[in-house]
Design an enzyme around this catalytic site. Structure first.
Site, PDB file in Angstrom:
ATOM      1  N   THR A 194      22.723  -1.239  27.188  1.00  0.00           N
ATOM      2  CA  THR A 194      23.335  -1.757  25.860  1.00  0.00           C
ATOM      3  C   THR A 194      22.580  -3.427  26.015  1.00  0.00           C
ATOM      4  O   THR A 194      21.629  -3.445  25.052  1.00  0.00           O
ATOM      5  CB  THR A 194      24.736  -1.550  25.542  1.00  0.00           C
ATOM      6  OG1 THR A 194      24.556  -0.148  25.698  1.00  0.00           O
ATOM      7  CG2 THR A 194      24.500  -2.272  24.302  1.00  0.00           C
ATOM      8  N   TYR A 214      16.909  10.290  28.314  1.00  0.00           N
ATOM      9  CA  TYR A 214      18.262  11.063  28.837  1.00  0.00           C
ATOM     10  C   TYR A 214      17.825  11.631  29.937  1.00  0.00           C
ATOM     11  O   TYR A 214      16.956  11.190  30.756  1.00  0.00           O
ATOM     12  CB  TYR A 214      18.227  12.502  27.632  1.00  0.00           C
ATOM     13  CG  TYR A 214      19.157  12.056  26.479  1.00  0.00           C
ATOM     14  CD1 TYR A 214      18.364  11.841  25.937  1.00  0.00           C
ATOM     15  CD2 TYR A 214      20.536  11.823  25.491  1.00  0.00           C
ATOM     16  CE1 TYR A 214      19.191  10.424  24.807  1.00  0.00           C
ATOM     17  CE2 TYR A 214      21.429  11.257  24.730  1.00  0.00           C
ATOM     18  CZ  TYR A 214      20.712  11.113  24.424  1.00  0.00           C
ATOM     19  OH  TYR A 214      21.122  10.536  23.148  1.00  0.00           O
TER      20      TYR A 214
END
Ligand code: GDP
Length: 326
Positions: A159, A182
């Site tokens: 993040t 992903y």
């Protein structure tokens, strides 16, 4: 000739990206960590080709915590494109080694951005982000607009890196992109990741070397795609007119049991006869309902994941049946 620099060139994605870029006629430079072992099995086939290694493929020693060396390599190589793939990539391990995970993944990315900031000719840059930044999201599927709510040290580090890349893009006019990937798997996936652990386990069971495979929680669900397609998406991002962040995902979620069923079906077995569970492999916290919405990459880049779960499991198990030691 276009020149690319790849951090993490010896990993699953780095090796596929190297092949893709060499096919496109690039000069490829890679950063590698200094180890006493020089095993780089994912690149061995390229080293063996004298028309490639030393001519169009070059390796440089540089750790992500060594900005002086990275700066020197960047100044010498002057890449047009920089693919930042390096970092501690195992989510489970990030609970055991959170500090070094953050040092490589979070601070390593910031150090790289700071070096690029001072270069007279800035390369276009791509950072591989992760679905782990979404953690436990309110919405499914997740898109580029979904808030970041990481629940693992790895997710927190990614993040930081992802937001920092965006900040440098917006504040300093960097051509910098995040590929929000992903899970993407292949026969080159490290053997501690669950899909590869399963494909190797299935092959070992088929060979009669063992009769079981030990896993953690079987309830996990993931959006699993095929890695070579994801590195093609990363390349497409850097060819686009404007830099941006894109989700790369299949858009479909499967349970670990679906993957087990598909993998054991390749050797005509039922996974329920061969699976044991051990809390050692259960994590202190897990992401939930992660499934990606790739529609922005589809619309703007023309990118699409092609390989489904059954096919992915078949590719991986067949590889491990043929190459027991790799
Ligand atoms: P991740 O999504 O990057 O964490 O990819 P992994 O392949 O490491 O894990 C995928 C999911 O499989 C996670 O939810 C794990 O908790 C679950 N899982 C269950 N058993 C195992 C195991 O033995 N090893 C790993 N790595 N994951 C396991």
């Amino acid at each position: 000739m276009i020149t690319a620099l790849i951090t993490g060139i010896t990993g699953q994605d780095g090796s596929y990206l190297t092949e893709l870029l060499l096919d496109k006629g690039y000069q490829v430079h890679g950063l590698v960590r200094r180890h006493s072992s020089t095993k780089r099995r994912r690149l061995d086939h390229l080293f063996a080709d004298p028309s490639i290694y030393g001519r169009r493929l070059h390796l440089h020693y540089a750790d992500l915590d060594d900005p002086t060396t990275i700066r020197r390599v960047l100044t010498t190589v002057e890449p047009d494109e920089l693919y930042h793939l390096a970092g501690q990539s195992h989510v489970g391990a990030s609970f055991e080694i959170p500090e070094s995970t953050c040092d490589t993944t979070a601070m390593g990315t910031l150090r790289l951005l700071e070096i690029i900031r001072d270069l007279p000719k800035r390369p276009r840059m791509l950072q591989t982000s992760s679905s782990e930044i979404f953690g436990r999201p309110d919405t499914t599927p997740q898109s580029e607009a979904t808030p970041h709510r990481p629940v693992t040290p790895y997710g927190v580090a990614k993040t930081f890196a992802t937001d920092m890349v965006r900040v440098y893009r917006e504040s300093f006019d960097f051509f910098a992109c995040n590929a929000i990937c992903y899970n993407h798997e292949s026969p080159r996936r490290g053997e501690s990741f669950v899909t590869r652990k399963i494909s190797r386990g299935v092959a070992a069971i088929a060979r009669g070397e063992t009769d079981h495979l030990t896993l953690g929680s079987l309830d996990a669900r993931r959006d699993w795609g095929f890695a070579p397609e994801y590195v093609a998406g990363m390349w497409q991002m850097l060819q686009h007119d404007t830099p941006d962040d894109y989700v790369l995902a299949t858009g479909r979620s499967h349970s670990l049991q679906d993957f087990l069923e598909a993998a054991f079906a390749v050797v005509d077995r039922d996974y329920r006869d061969h699976i044991r569970t051990d809390p050692r492999f259960v994590r202190p916290a897990e992401v939930h309902h992660l499934v990606g919405d790739p529609s922005k990459a589809v619309a703007e880049l023309g990118w699409r994941a092609q390989t489904g779960l059954q096919e992915l499991a078949r590719i991986m198990v067949e590889h491990d049946l043929q190459h027991p030691s790799l």
